[in-house]
Scaffold this motif. Structure first.
Motif, mmCIF file in Angstrom:
data_model
loop_
_atom_site.group_PDB
_atom_site.id
_atom_site.type_symbol
_atom_site.label_atom_id
_atom_site.label_comp_id
_atom_site.label_asym_id
_atom_site.label_seq_id
_atom_site.Cartn_x
_atom_site.Cartn_y
_atom_site.Cartn_z
ATOM 1 N N UNK A 243 0.822 -1.212 0.000
ATOM 2 C CA UNK A 243 0.000 0.000 0.000
ATOM 3 C C UNK A 243 0.852 1.255 0.000
ATOM 4 N N UNK A 244 2.039 1.175 0.609
ATOM 5 C CA UNK A 244 2.896 2.363 0.725
ATOM 6 C C UNK A 244 3.330 2.921 -0.641
ATOM 7 N N UNK A 245 3.336 2.065 -1.667
ATOM 8 C CA UNK A 245 3.780 2.553 -2.983
ATOM 9 C C UNK A 245 2.649 2.507 -4.006
ATOM 10 N N UNK A 246 1.419 2.348 -3.542
ATOM 11 C CA UNK A 246 0.296 2.137 -4.459
ATOM 12 C C UNK A 246 0.191 3.230 -5.518
ATOM 13 N N UNK A 247 0.280 4.491 -5.106
ATOM 14 C CA UNK A 247 0.105 5.576 -6.076
ATOM 15 C C UNK A 247 1.272 5.641 -7.051
ATOM 16 N N UNK A 248 2.512 5.475 -6.543
ATOM 17 C CA UNK A 248 3.680 5.489 -7.436
ATOM 18 C C UNK A 248 3.639 4.306 -8.394
ATOM 19 N N UNK A 249 3.206 3.169 -7.879
ATOM 20 C CA UNK A 249 3.153 1.973 -8.706
ATOM 21 C C UNK A 249 2.094 2.110 -9.794
ATOM 22 N N UNK A 250 0.974 2.701 -9.453
ATOM 23 C CA UNK A 250 -0.073 2.914 -10.437
ATOM 24 C C UNK A 250 0.413 3.843 -11.551
ATOM 25 N N UNK A 251 1.268 4.781 -11.181
ATOM 26 C CA UNK A 251 1.810 5.699 -12.185
ATOM 27 C C UNK A 251 2.662 4.962 -13.213
ATOM 28 N N UNK A 252 3.543 4.066 -12.781
ATOM 29 C CA UNK A 252 4.368 3.370 -13.766
ATOM 30 C C UNK A 252 3.531 2.388 -14.589
ATOM 31 N N UNK A 253 2.464 1.849 -14.000
ATOM 32 C CA UNK A 253 1.569 1.000 -14.779
ATOM 33 C C UNK A 253 0.929 1.802 -15.916
ATOM 34 N N UNK A 254 0.506 3.009 -15.601
ATOM 35 C CA UNK A 254 -0.106 3.858 -16.624
ATOM 36 C C UNK A 254 0.896 4.180 -17.735
ATOM 37 N N UNK A 255 2.123 4.476 -17.343
ATOM 38 C CA UNK A 255 3.138 4.802 -18.338
ATOM 39 C C UNK A 255 3.479 3.594 -19.210
#
Length: 301
Positions: A194-206
């Motif tokens: 959960x601690x990296x959820x937003x950052x991880x979602x960003x690289x998924x989008x890219x």
């Protein structure tokens, strides 16, 4: 016939074996689970020399668990920006998923004469993997016509055509850096913490936005040369038409994304003539392979 031996970093560091192989190579193919700038910078001068001489380098590296460093992505990008013969792709299944990790370590170095050396084992493209860790690797020395060398090249080709490959751009590298830094402080888990959820979602989008790609250009010279050597083994001169009739379909299958295989074959015949590997005999379009010097044929790659 191919020769096989096994090394470990205590008796012969994999990095030293790789550097010696690169010194004789004109075509390099690497698939590595993880890469770091510490490993790349150690071999970068050798890669640059190959590229300066018109050779080809293709690298596929994994991003699973975000162990590959952002600096590695930057080093590959620098080389690809400076040299047309440099290709690199990231393999990503978006994953911290533990069930299908990208985990190969294969290094294939081939010379202009078709001699080749393959290293397969446990060493990633990092300083630790190539020099410092306790590692074990199998070294196979032979020719592109040897079945085991051909198998290694086919394996790389399959890896290099994976549908999830992409080339990271500057925006992706910065987003990946944020995840890499935070993941270094967290335990590995089957799903993103959960601690990296937003950052991880960003690289998924890219990754969605970056075009899917594959390494197609790498290896054309060596592939055509291997076919030329087969013609040579038949003990006769040959024409471009005879070559195409025998090998064009196979080359098309090996390079499925290239829609101009005939033109590519003609181009590679010109490359081999320039390198004084192939001789053009007369205006009837006949060719023959220039015999190797004894000392050249005895070395590998």
């Amino acid at each position: 016939m191919a020769e096989t031996r096994i090394i470990d970093n205590a008796t012969r560091p994999a990095g030293e074996e790789l550097l010696a192989s690169l010194a004789r190579a004109s075509d390099v193919r690497i698939a590595t689970a993880f890469a770091s700038e510490s490993g790349i910078t150690r071999i970068a001068p050798s890669l640059e020399k190959i590229l300066d001489n018109g050779g080809e380098v293709g690298v596929v590296y994994g991003l699973d668990f975000h162990i590959t460093t952002p600096g590695a992505l930057e080093e590959f990008t620098k080389l690809a920006t400076a040299y047309l013969g440099m290709s690199h792709c990231a393999y990503s299944d978006w994953g911290l998923a533990l069930r299908h990790t990208f985990h190969p370590k294969i290094y294939i170095c081939t010379s202009e004469t078709g001699n080749a050396q393959v290293m397969v084992g446990s060493s990633n493209l990092t300083r630790a993997g190539l020099w410092d860790n306790v590692e074990a690797n199998t070294i196979v020395t032979g020719h592109t016509a040897d079945p085991v060398i051909a198998d290694a090249r086919d394996i790389f080709s399959r890896i290099a055509q994976a549908p999830t490959l992409f080339v990271p751009d500057a925006e992706y590298i910065e987003a990946y850096r944020a995840v890499h830094i935070r993941m270094s402080m967290l335990p590995l888990t089957p799903e993103p913490p959960e601690e990296i959820a937003s950052d991880y979602e960003r690289i998924k989008q890219l990754e969605f936005q970056l075009p899917a790609t594959a390494i197609d250009g790498i290896g054309w010279t060596t592939d055509v040369l291997s076919c030329v050597r087969t013609m040579q083994q038949d003990g006769r001169e040959f024409t471009l038409t005879e070559f195409r009739q025998r090998f064009e379909e196979g080359l098309r299958l090996r390079h499925p994304k290239n829609r101009h295989v005939n033109a590519k074959i003609r181009q590679q015949f010109q490359v081999l003539r320039k390198r004084k590997v192939l001789a053009f005999l007369d205006n009837r379009g006949r060719y023959r392979v220039i015999d190797e010097a004894p000392e050249a044929s005895a070395q590998a790659p």
